[in-house]
Write a protein that holds these residues in place. Sequence first.
Motif, short mmCIF file in Angstrom:
data_model
loop_
_atom_site.label_atom_id
_atom_site.label_comp_id
_atom_site.label_asym_id
_atom_site.label_seq_id
_atom_site.Cartn_x
_atom_site.Cartn_y
_atom_site.Cartn_z
N VAL A 114 -25.10 -4.81 17.55
CA VAL A 114 -24.69 -3.49 18.04
C VAL A 114 -25.71 -2.47 17.57
O VAL A 114 -26.04 -2.42 16.38
N ASN A 115 -26.21 -1.68 18.46
CA ASN A 115 -27.14 -0.61 18.13
C ASN A 115 -26.44 0.73 18.30
O ASN A 115 -25.76 0.98 19.31
N ILE A 116 -26.58 1.58 17.30
CA ILE A 116 -26.00 2.92 17.38
C ILE A 116 -26.68 3.69 18.51
O ILE A 116 -27.90 3.67 18.65
N LYS A 117 -25.88 4.36 19.31
CA LYS A 117 -26.42 5.08 20.47
C LYS A 117 -27.23 6.29 20.05
O LYS A 117 -27.14 6.77 18.91
N ASN A 118 -28.00 6.77 20.98
CA ASN A 118 -28.84 7.95 20.78
C ASN A 118 -28.01 9.12 20.21
O ASN A 118 -26.98 9.49 20.77
N GLY A 119 -28.46 9.67 19.09
CA GLY A 119 -27.79 10.82 18.48
C GLY A 119 -26.71 10.48 17.48
O GLY A 119 -26.19 11.38 16.81
N GLY A 120 -26.35 9.21 17.34
CA GLY A 120 -25.26 8.83 16.45
C GLY A 120 -25.50 9.18 15.00
O GLY A 120 -24.61 9.71 14.31
#
Length: 459
Positions: free
Chosen positions: A248-254
């Motif tokens: 799982v990759n944290i989304k942009n801006g997280g």
Amino acid sequence: MNKILLIILGLIPSLTFASSDAVNLDLTSHWAGYLALTLFVIAYAFVMLEEFTHFRKSKPVILVAGLIWGIIGWVYASKGIPHAAEAALRHNFLEYAELFLFLLVAMTYIEAMRERLVFEKLKVYLISKGFSYRQLFWLTGFIAFFMSPIADNLTTALVMGAVVLAVGAGNAKFISVAFVNIVVAANAGGAFSPFGDITTLMVWQKGLVDFQQFFVLFFPSLVNFLIPAAIMHFAIKNEKPEVVDEVVNIKNGGIVITFMFLLTIATAVSFHNFLHLPPAMGMMTGLGYLMVVGYFVKVRHNSNDPISERFDVFRKVSRAEWDTLLFFFGVIVSVGGLGFMGYLALVSEAMYVQLGATYANVLVGILSAIVDNIPVMFAVLTMTPDMSLGQWLLVTLTAGVGGSMLSIGSAAGVALMGQSQGHYTFVSHLKWIWAIALGYVASIFMHLWINAALFDVPI
């Protein structure tokens, strides 16, 4: 401009009435008082049965809040003093408005971090490490204990509950015991921080305990968590769940939004401690941070990249826990009405004068397990008994952790009952009430011992 003038004009009568109509009728022996009290008990019965009826807890208390104040308004109007009730109700509205705005911002940030997969990243990390069930029991408990002071006990319980459901799939016993542990840990962790629970937030916003003074409850809270956890530890088999290989990759801006949340908390504390302004104003300023950051996240959005989903801050606001927010409205306004009728003065006399502050504050914690800590703490704050700093910290501790004794005693327990898919129920939690009660008693003695000097410090 016209709307602003209307709002200002709407506030002027409340100031006039507050000064001219300071008449409070004792309705504790009046038919109106008996009717209002009966309605409140019926409404709270529906709240306690929510697990079985699936009738959302906000519905009965909001309805009864309107009925109680309708009864009060009728009696006061018939006596020719209608504006006294209006001034009192406006005061209740103001207290709720501050709490509402504070919680709305916090919930919006949590929802934003959830949508950006910040919590999902944590969950997958724990699952992928190959921990045993006992290790996961302690890890989720400790994470809940230290996460709750920042993210509040409700959000913490939901996040850790998702982790337990994922790693404990197929092991109903582990899920049940781990959920009890999470409820206890989240409530205990929330007790030593103004942001950890609604009750601590209410005490802090009332100005009775300074921000840094809450942290003297750290060791009593830790004891409250560790004792039942150590007992429940032996109920879990030392086996390992299947390792799930997921990325799982944290989304942009997280990550930026997470830092903005911490900055928002710092802003709220600074507004209260240094500028002597309501913490809710600091939180609303923090909402401004999120809205600005959200704009740049949206600008960087790439429609061809499914990971970079379009960010909409107003959608995050809409996904706040509205049932919980409206429940608080109903409770605060209903209890405020009962207090205006004179019932809280009777309770204050019976508890804090006849029993004494220490026994009364211990009783508050027990009551919070049955009735929920929000109305109990609001009632205490409305009574405002004359107590030392040590006693105010004691009631903060007991109201925060006392709710752990029953699953319906805290927002964390109620939320997990809905999330657990039948693995965690009122009865499964009740099996461990004796162990949780041991932690409750031990935490009180710990506070009385290590913070003894604060019982001589006046507020």
